[in-house]
Motif scaffolding. Sequence first.
Motif, PDB file in Angstrom:
ATOM      1  N   VAL A 108      35.115  42.723  37.780  1.00 53.04           N
ATOM      2  CA  VAL A 108      34.629  42.594  36.156  1.00 53.04           C
ATOM      3  C   VAL A 108      34.258  41.156  35.941  1.00 53.04           C
ATOM      4  N   ALA A 131      28.801  50.837  35.726  1.00 49.21           N
ATOM      5  CA  ALA A 131      28.006  51.369  37.077  1.00 49.21           C
ATOM      6  C   ALA A 131      28.916  51.218  38.139  1.00 49.21           C
ATOM      7  N   ALA A 132      29.847  50.420  38.281  1.00 49.68           N
ATOM      8  CA  ALA A 132      30.703  50.338  39.539  1.00 49.68           C
ATOM      9  C   ALA A 132      31.774  51.546  39.296  1.00 49.68           C
ATOM     10  N   HIS A 167      32.663  37.271  38.134  1.00 45.84           N
ATOM     11  CA  HIS A 167      32.449  36.550  39.387  1.00 45.84           C
ATOM     12  C   HIS A 167      32.701  35.093  38.980  1.00 45.84           C
ATOM     13  N   ARG A 224      33.036  50.265  29.489  1.00 43.12           N
ATOM     14  CA  ARG A 224      31.709  50.551  29.805  1.00 43.12           C
ATOM     15  C   ARG A 224      30.751  50.081  28.893  1.00 43.12           C
ATOM     16  N   CYS A 272      30.354  46.213  29.189  1.00 46.63           N
ATOM     17  CA  CYS A 272      30.130  45.665  30.544  1.00 46.63           C
ATOM     18  C   CYS A 272      29.359  46.663  31.330  1.00 46.63           C
ATOM     19  N   PRO A 273      27.981  46.876  31.175  1.00 41.84           N
ATOM     20  CA  PRO A 273      27.350  47.845  31.856  1.00 41.84           C
ATOM     21  C   PRO A 273      27.537  47.930  33.379  1.00 41.84           C
ATOM     22  N   ASP A 274      27.566  46.666  33.829  1.00 38.62           N
ATOM     23  CA  ASP A 274      27.796  46.412  35.401  1.00 38.62           C
ATOM     24  C   ASP A 274      29.209  47.054  35.739  1.00 38.62           C
ATOM     25  N   VAL A 275      30.233  46.981  34.999  1.00 38.74           N
ATOM     26  CA  VAL A 275      31.573  47.637  35.409  1.00 38.74           C
ATOM     27  C   VAL A 275      31.303  49.154  35.305  1.00 38.74           C
ATOM     28  N   ARG A 334      29.888  54.539  40.859  1.00 43.12           N
ATOM     29  CA  ARG A 334      29.631  54.618  42.146  1.00 43.12           C
ATOM     30  C   ARG A 334      31.067  54.851  42.643  1.00 43.12           C
ATOM     31  N   ASP A 343      36.959  37.377  42.806  1.00 43.53           N
ATOM     32  CA  ASP A 343      36.342  38.105  41.631  1.00 43.53           C
ATOM     33  C   ASP A 343      37.722  38.342  40.983  1.00 43.53           C
TER      34      ASP A 343
END
Length: 255
Positions: free
Chosen positions: A109, A246-247, A111, A238, A241-244, A250, A216
Amino acid sequence: MFPTAAGEAFLTGARRALEEMAAATIDAGRAARGETGRLRLGFIASVLLDALPDVLGRFGRERPDVRLELREMASGRSAAALLAGELDVAVTLGPPRGAGVEHLVSVPVGHDHLIAVVSSAHPYQGRVSVSVDQWRRQPLIVAPVEDESAVAAGLRTLLGEDAVALDGATVARDVHTIIGLAACGVGVGLGPSRMLSAPRPGVWFCEVTPRTALPDLVLSFADRDRSPVLGAFLGTVRRNCPDVGAALDRRFGHA
């Protein structure tokens, strides 16, 4: 025709039962949507500098009747508590370690990389960056590393034969203490770049060269946990934090 006393009592009880059933149905629906219940979250202090406040603020507004139990813990402790079922979610520095981690879902969540902080009276004030050779001979201020071995390993790799400097470093409880001690002129504070989110008068932040990545920030929860409250919390994560998100997709094999 009027009901008897017994009939009146029956009707009153029946109406009360129907009202209680209707209320129970509403309560069950709210619980199923994650609008009520409890969420137990363990976290390290530095996560409050960026991602977590927005997520918690939004979740609190969207789910005001969910009871949040927030516990500040070192990463090793919160990971162990999560594995023991004492927490629903944990945010740790690096992924959880130990027996049972294969039953957890863990996603990054945040870096980070190493930076330095000094007082405005320090010779490094005004510098954009300082190299390892420049600060290795300085008094150092670092966070405790008992269970953050990757951070300790990174610093010792940077310092090489001079890693003994860490043994004499001032140990601070968290990033706010690192910044405060640096402001007092105690030495060069070393910590995550999240410290940039906590500026204060009397200090100066410098990049450290070579750039050194830190572990991280990782959000973890039990893969079998189907709690509606946890689902609602992850939904808030979600959206914030769109990147989270997406993770997580996946991880669960979603398109």
